[in-house]
Scaffold this active site. Structure first.
Site, PDB file in Angstrom:
ATOM      1  N   ARG A  92      -0.031   9.229 -10.126  1.00 25.10           N
ATOM      2  CA  ARG A  92      -0.135   7.993  -9.327  1.00 25.10           C
ATOM      3  C   ARG A  92       0.467   6.784 -10.041  1.00 25.10           C
ATOM      4  O   ARG A  92       1.016   5.878  -9.408  1.00 25.10           O
ATOM      5  CB  ARG A  92      -1.607   7.692  -9.026  1.00 25.10           C
ATOM      6  CG  ARG A  92      -2.258   8.659  -8.055  1.00 25.10           C
ATOM      7  CD  ARG A  92      -3.749   8.336  -7.921  1.00 25.10           C
ATOM      8  NE  ARG A  92      -3.965   6.963  -7.498  1.00 25.10           N
ATOM      9  CZ  ARG A  92      -3.907   6.551  -6.230  1.00 25.10           C
ATOM     10  NH1 ARG A  92      -3.657   7.418  -5.275  1.00 25.10           N
ATOM     11  NH2 ARG A  92      -4.114   5.292  -5.922  1.00 25.10           N
TER      12      ARG A  92
ATOM     13  N   ASP B 146       0.845  -1.198   0.000  1.00 27.97           N
ATOM     14  CA  ASP B 146       0.000   0.000   0.000  1.00 27.97           C
ATOM     15  C   ASP B 146       0.880   1.248   0.000  1.00 27.97           C
ATOM     16  O   ASP B 146       1.964   1.245   0.587  1.00 27.97           O
ATOM     17  CB  ASP B 146      -0.900  -0.035   1.247  1.00 27.97           C
ATOM     18  CG  ASP B 146      -2.078   0.897   1.130  1.00 27.97           C
ATOM     19  OD1 ASP B 146      -2.300   1.462   0.042  1.00 27.97           O
ATOM     20  OD2 ASP B 146      -2.787   1.068   2.134  1.00 27.97           O
TER      21      ASP B 146
ATOM     22  N   GLU C 218     -12.438  -4.557  -5.115  1.00 28.83           N
ATOM     23  CA  GLU C 218     -12.914  -3.170  -4.965  1.00 28.83           C
ATOM     24  C   GLU C 218     -12.097  -2.189  -5.817  1.00 28.83           C
ATOM     25  O   GLU C 218     -12.529  -1.063  -6.064  1.00 28.83           O
ATOM     26  CB  GLU C 218     -12.828  -2.726  -3.489  1.00 28.83           C
ATOM     27  CG  GLU C 218     -13.825  -3.401  -2.557  1.00 28.83           C
ATOM     28  CD  GLU C 218     -13.505  -4.874  -2.285  1.00 28.83           C
ATOM     29  OE1 GLU C 218     -12.301  -5.216  -2.195  1.00 28.83           O
ATOM     30  OE2 GLU C 218     -14.446  -5.687  -2.209  1.00 28.83           O
ATOM     31  N   ASN C 219     -10.915  -2.611  -6.262  1.00 27.22           N
ATOM     32  CA  ASN C 219     -10.046  -1.686  -7.003  1.00 27.22           C
ATOM     33  C   ASN C 219     -10.597  -1.309  -8.385  1.00 27.22           C
ATOM     34  O   ASN C 219     -10.126  -0.355  -9.001  1.00 27.22           O
ATOM     35  CB  ASN C 219      -8.630  -2.261  -7.168  1.00 27.22           C
ATOM     36  CG  ASN C 219      -7.800  -2.154  -5.903  1.00 27.22           C
ATOM     37  OD1 ASN C 219      -6.907  -2.953  -5.655  1.00 27.22           O
ATOM     38  ND2 ASN C 219      -8.094  -1.156  -5.069  1.00 27.22           N
TER      39      ASN C 219
ATOM     40  N   SER D   4      -7.604  -5.611  -5.734  1.00 24.63           N
ATOM     41  CA  SER D   4      -8.751  -6.176  -5.030  1.00 24.63           C
ATOM     42  C   SER D   4     -10.009  -6.091  -5.880  1.00 24.63           C
ATOM     43  O   SER D   4     -10.055  -5.352  -6.880  1.00 24.63           O
ATOM     44  CB  SER D   4      -8.974  -5.423  -3.713  1.00 24.63           C
ATOM     45  OG  SER D   4      -9.526  -4.149  -3.992  1.00 24.63           O
TER      46      SER D   4
HETATM   47  C1  FPP Z   1      -1.574   0.225  -3.454  1.00 21.01           C
HETATM   48  O1  FPP Z   1      -1.199   1.567  -3.513  1.00 21.01           O
HETATM   49  C2  FPP Z   1      -1.149  -0.519  -4.603  1.00 21.01           C
HETATM   50  C3  FPP Z   1      -1.952  -1.126  -5.529  1.00 21.01           C
HETATM   51  C4  FPP Z   1      -3.425  -1.077  -5.496  1.00 21.01           C
HETATM   52  C5  FPP Z   1      -1.414  -1.847  -6.663  1.00 21.01           C
HETATM   53  C6  FPP Z   1      -0.278  -2.747  -6.376  1.00 21.01           C
HETATM   54  C7  FPP Z   1       0.551  -2.757  -7.543  1.00 21.01           C
HETATM   55  C8  FPP Z   1       1.902  -2.790  -7.560  1.00 21.01           C
HETATM   56  C9  FPP Z   1       2.762  -2.879  -6.385  1.00 21.01           C
HETATM   57  C10 FPP Z   1       2.564  -2.641  -8.841  1.00 21.01           C
HETATM   58  C11 FPP Z   1       2.705  -3.790  -9.711  1.00 21.01           C
HETATM   59  C12 FPP Z   1       2.384  -5.106  -9.273  1.00 21.01           C
HETATM   60  C13 FPP Z   1       2.580  -6.204 -10.035  1.00 21.01           C
HETATM   61  C14 FPP Z   1       2.058  -7.493  -9.581  1.00 21.01           C
HETATM   62  C15 FPP Z   1       3.277  -6.149 -11.318  1.00 21.01           C
HETATM   63  P1  FPP Z   1      -2.329   2.655  -3.596  1.00 21.01           P
HETATM   64  O2  FPP Z   1      -2.521   3.020  -5.020  1.00 21.01           O
HETATM   65  O3  FPP Z   1      -3.545   2.189  -2.890  1.00 21.01           O
HETATM   66  O4  FPP Z   1      -1.642   3.819  -2.833  1.00 21.01           O
HETATM   67  P2  FPP Z   1      -2.362   4.966  -1.958  1.00 21.01           P
HETATM   68  O5  FPP Z   1      -3.037   4.252  -0.823  1.00 21.01           O
HETATM   69  O6  FPP Z   1      -1.220   5.805  -1.508  1.00 21.01           O
HETATM   70  O7  FPP Z   1      -3.322   5.657  -2.868  1.00 21.01           O
END
Ligand code: FPP
Length: 261
Positions: free
Chosen positions: A51, A38, A85-86, A83
């Protein structure tokens, strides 16, 4: 234990002031570590970047986490990448993530071969774009024979949906007369989860300081030790991982029983 001590020492040669490899009991490394990655968005925003740049930086952190897990001799590393939810995120960001999953997987396949890592996915992949699904299938096929660490990527994963799916499958088996209602025990439920065959996580790491589970592995985390760090995911490196393992080793796990002496 598949740990190669020389490779591990070389990997952890450059120690910071507050921690060294000798602070870790190598006989008590968690078998399965799971991570809620996260803070990508905040990492980017803090730098005045889009982002998407945070997600790209997150890929580098993920590569390091996979390598670290292999060096530490873990049986399994699982990570929450997307997720159920994403999908509510802006379409542009969702498209970027789907693209990033596919391109990253292709790019990292040589690492999986080199380190004998076996890939698997947790979640409903049918809803993903075809290109992403095709690449995921290629990753599964190409690593199916690997005997080293399992790397489980949770994509379009939601724990409640996973449990509902398991209940549906078990109900169908009962209705078809394949099993009796009394056969629906904890073992049967676990066998119908996306994680079937994987040990439950010993340690859950969540970056960026949030204290919630976000619909992640609700069943599997029943006795897992939690480690929450304010570090944002793109900044989470091998020493942060070791700090989490050190914290894990400082806990006494009781599984609802009493402390063993
Ligand atoms: C959370 O940060 C991250 C994600 C929802 C995506 C996870 C993806 C990666 C680590 C990149 C690539 C992964 C793979 C498997 C190639 P957020 O966007 O929720 O951050 P925030 O809470 O600061 O908004």
């Amino acid at each position: 234990m598949r740990l190669d001590i020389d490779k591990l020492r070389a990997y952890y040669a450059d120690a910071p002031d507050d921690l060294s490899l000798s602070d870790i009991d190598l006989d008590r490394i968690p078998a399965h570590v799971s991570i809620i990655m996260d803070g990508n968005g905040r990492w980017a925003t803090a730098r005045g970047l889009d982002r998407s740049r945070g997600h790209v930086a997150g890929v580098d952190a993920l590569r390091e986490a996979v390598t670290t897990s292999v060096r530490l001799g873990l049986d399994a590393l699982s990570v929450y990448a997307f997720s159920t939810e994403n999908w509510r995120r802006p379409k542009r960001e969702v498209d970027l993530l789907m693209h990033l999953f596919a391109t990253t997987l292709v790019k990292e396949l040589p690492l999986f071969h080199q380190e004998n890592v076996r890939l698997r996915f947790l979640g409903d992949l049918t809803a993903l774009p075809e290109k992403t699904r095709t690449v995921f299938q290629r990753g599964l096929d190409e690593t199916a024979d690997h005997t080293g660490m399992t790397f489980a990527l949770a994509v379009n994963y939601g724990s409640r949906a996973e449990l509902a799916r398991a209940a549906r499958e078990l109900a169908a088996d009962v209705a078809a007369g394949k099993i009796a209602p009394e056969d629906v025990d904890e073992e049967a439920v676990a066998a119908h989860l996306y994680t079937a065959g994987l040990p439950d996580p010993d340690l859950l790491i969540r970056t960026s300081g949030e204290m919630r589970l976000s619909n992640y592995l609700l069943w599997q985390l029943a006795y897992t030790e939690f480690y929450v760090t304010p570090t944002l995911w793109p900044d989470f490196g091998r020493w942060d991982f070791l700090r989490a393992v050190a914290a894990f080793q400082g806990r006494s796990r009781r599984y609802g029983g009493v402390v063993s002496s």
